[in-house]
Design a protein around this motif. Sequence first.
Motif, PDB file in Angstrom:
ATOM      1  N   GLU A 113     -19.633   1.511  -2.893  1.00  0.00           N
ATOM      2  CA  GLU A 113     -20.837   1.773  -3.677  1.00  0.00           C
ATOM      3  C   GLU A 113     -21.765   2.748  -2.953  1.00  0.00           C
ATOM      4  O   GLU A 113     -22.557   3.446  -3.577  1.00  0.00           O
ATOM      5  N   GLY A 114     -21.637   2.798  -1.633  1.00  0.00           N
ATOM      6  CA  GLY A 114     -22.430   3.730  -0.848  1.00  0.00           C
ATOM      7  C   GLY A 114     -21.804   5.106  -0.761  1.00  0.00           C
ATOM      8  O   GLY A 114     -22.024   5.832   0.216  1.00  0.00           O
ATOM      9  N   ASP A 115     -20.998   5.459  -1.769  1.00  0.00           N
ATOM     10  CA  ASP A 115     -20.378   6.789  -1.887  1.00  0.00           C
ATOM     11  C   ASP A 115     -19.285   7.048  -0.864  1.00  0.00           C
ATOM     12  O   ASP A 115     -19.002   8.207  -0.526  1.00  0.00           O
ATOM     13  N   ALA A 116     -18.659   6.017  -0.355  1.00  0.00           N
ATOM     14  CA  ALA A 116     -17.528   6.192   0.561  1.00  0.00           C
ATOM     15  C   ALA A 116     -16.236   5.867  -0.169  1.00  0.00           C
ATOM     16  O   ALA A 116     -16.169   4.919  -0.967  1.00  0.00           O
ATOM     17  N   GLY A 117     -15.183   6.668   0.079  1.00  0.00           N
ATOM     18  CA  GLY A 117     -13.873   6.356  -0.466  1.00  0.00           C
ATOM     19  C   GLY A 117     -13.199   5.300   0.400  1.00  0.00           C
ATOM     20  O   GLY A 117     -13.259   5.354   1.626  1.00  0.00           O
ATOM     21  N   VAL A 118     -12.580   4.315  -0.241  1.00  0.00           N
ATOM     22  CA  VAL A 118     -11.947   3.217   0.489  1.00  0.00           C
ATOM     23  C   VAL A 118     -10.478   3.128   0.091  1.00  0.00           C
ATOM     24  O   VAL A 118     -10.150   3.123  -1.104  1.00  0.00           O
ATOM     25  N   THR A 119      -9.602   3.039   1.071  1.00  0.00           N
ATOM     26  CA  THR A 119      -8.172   2.833   0.821  1.00  0.00           C
ATOM     27  C   THR A 119      -7.677   1.643   1.636  1.00  0.00           C
ATOM     28  O   THR A 119      -8.298   1.247   2.632  1.00  0.00           O
ATOM     29  N   GLY A 141       0.826  -1.199   0.000  1.00  0.00           N
ATOM     30  CA  GLY A 141       0.000   0.000   0.000  1.00  0.00           C
ATOM     31  C   GLY A 141       0.860   1.248   0.000  1.00  0.00           C
ATOM     32  O   GLY A 141       2.093   1.185  -0.016  1.00  0.00           O
ATOM     33  N   PRO A 142       0.200   2.408   0.024  1.00  0.00           N
ATOM     34  CA  PRO A 142      -1.266   2.507   0.028  1.00  0.00           C
ATOM     35  C   PRO A 142      -1.841   2.337  -1.374  1.00  0.00           C
ATOM     36  O   PRO A 142      -1.243   2.762  -2.358  1.00  0.00           O
ATOM     37  N   ILE A 143      -2.992   1.698  -1.433  1.00  0.00           N
ATOM     38  CA  ILE A 143      -3.713   1.589  -2.694  1.00  0.00           C
ATOM     39  C   ILE A 143      -5.170   1.953  -2.432  1.00  0.00           C
ATOM     40  O   ILE A 143      -5.646   1.901  -1.297  1.00  0.00           O
ATOM     41  N   THR A 144      -5.868   2.302  -3.493  1.00  0.00           N
ATOM     42  CA  THR A 144      -7.234   2.803  -3.378  1.00  0.00           C
ATOM     43  C   THR A 144      -8.191   1.948  -4.189  1.00  0.00           C
ATOM     44  O   THR A 144      -7.829   1.441  -5.257  1.00  0.00           O
ATOM     45  N   LEU A 145      -9.401   1.772  -3.685  1.00  0.00           N
ATOM     46  CA  LEU A 145     -10.455   1.115  -4.448  1.00  0.00           C
ATOM     47  C   LEU A 145     -10.923   2.112  -5.511  1.00  0.00           C
ATOM     48  O   LEU A 145     -11.524   3.135  -5.188  1.00  0.00           O
ATOM     49  N   GLU A 166      -6.553 -10.271   5.204  1.00  0.00           N
ATOM     50  CA  GLU A 166      -5.755  -9.951   4.020  1.00  0.00           C
ATOM     51  C   GLU A 166      -6.291  -8.733   3.265  1.00  0.00           C
ATOM     52  O   GLU A 166      -5.728  -8.338   2.250  1.00  0.00           O
ATOM     53  N   LEU A 167      -7.379  -8.156   3.763  1.00  0.00           N
ATOM     54  CA  LEU A 167      -8.039  -7.082   3.043  1.00  0.00           C
ATOM     55  C   LEU A 167      -8.472  -6.001   4.038  1.00  0.00           C
ATOM     56  O   LEU A 167      -9.657  -5.708   4.194  1.00  0.00           O
ATOM     57  N   GLN A 168      -7.493  -5.410   4.721  1.00  0.00           N
ATOM     58  CA  GLN A 168      -7.782  -4.433   5.756  1.00  0.00           C
ATOM     59  C   GLN A 168      -7.803  -3.022   5.164  1.00  0.00           C
ATOM     60  O   GLN A 168      -6.778  -2.470   4.814  1.00  0.00           O
ATOM     61  N   GLY A 169      -9.018  -2.470   5.036  1.00  0.00           N
ATOM     62  CA  GLY A 169      -9.184  -1.156   4.468  1.00  0.00           C
ATOM     63  C   GLY A 169      -9.686  -0.153   5.466  1.00  0.00           C
ATOM     64  O   GLY A 169      -9.913  -0.462   6.639  1.00  0.00           O
TER      65      GLY A 169
END
Length: 390
Positions: free
Chosen positions: A321-327, A262-266, A384-387
């Motif tokens: 999808e609920g309009d939240a930014g995820v990293t 990371g960091p990476i973004t959805l 393995e997918l902690q955002g």
Amino acid sequence: MTIRTLLVSSVVLSVFSACPVRPSGNDAGRGGGGGSPLAGGGISGTGGGAVTGGGLATGGGMATGGGMATGGGMATGGGMATGGGRAGGSAGDGGICPNGFGWNGTDFSIAAAKCAQVCRDYVEIRDVVVTAVENSFIGSGGDSNASFWVTDPQDNRSGMWIRKDFTDLPRTFQPKVGDLLSMRGYYQRQFSNVDRTAYRFHLGEGCSSGVRADGGLLNIELRDAGVAPPPIVTAMPNFGNAMGGNSRPNPELAALRVFIPGPITLTSFAPTALQRLNPDSGVAGYNGFEVTGGILVNNFATFGTTRDGGSVRCDWRAIAEGDAGVTFPNGITGVWDTYSHAPCLGGNGSCTFSSGGTGQRPDASVPGTNNIFTYMLYPTDCAELQGMVQ
């Protein structure tokens, strides 16, 4: 020296050593020899049985024509992983074979098994470690059905997907991460109309019911439990760009656990390549999301709620999808392997693995592309997918 001590020392060395380039080929036949650590083998006893409607279709077999799609191979600019290592893959997908020939009964590595003739060679791999479990359950007859990934501790850049059917031996075996196994089975390719895993090369039972009746079952021997899996491969920049599902990035890392720093973004919660199609109503949902660099992430093990209906797993796609930014500030981890979608046609939406009956599936492909499969990351749990939500 115990097996476990030997494995740990060899893994440390394999992280830093690159393997020599090997000539390609798939010519040699099936020789015997070599002596097997597996006890017995052959066909199992009468009985068993699958859960109703589950398992593989009777007398299944492989998709006609086998082989890979024309023009497959590495996507342009694919990028490699830290530490080098040798190229994986079968002779069928442009891989490189040890010693310049196909499996001949004297090399029991995963790399050699991948050079076997699909559906023809009954091969053996020895002392491989289970690194991730995709699925494992007990059917109504008391037998187990499982799919899982193994890696060669002597070559941590060589992995393979294993598919155990209910009648394979031992009939009740259920894999666990850290199991040290030796196995005998057929190198084959998944049916063309199986959702998600279509066309995937793997080790399993014989490709026809006649071969299975003659003793061509997958035979698994548990050699040890609790062995430390080989190190996770760390991806380098430019790794994994699926180009919207049009490419097949980094096939040399297929079936291996990969860490993407990371960091990476959805970047997309609705990538076309991961559409879940319903021919009657169009797009019924999505089987994952895309992150920085064009990397596709499958949420097979992390979407929605737990199987017992409990708390939410870590459905980052739904959150985005609920309009939240995820990293993912610390990166993500998972198994790197193939993906293809075979939508369920007709009936009540309940499909068997094979075509036929009221619900059937066409040959799989990547939605929105001319590609029959691509590669993506499969996180196996929320660890393995902690955002985080921005």
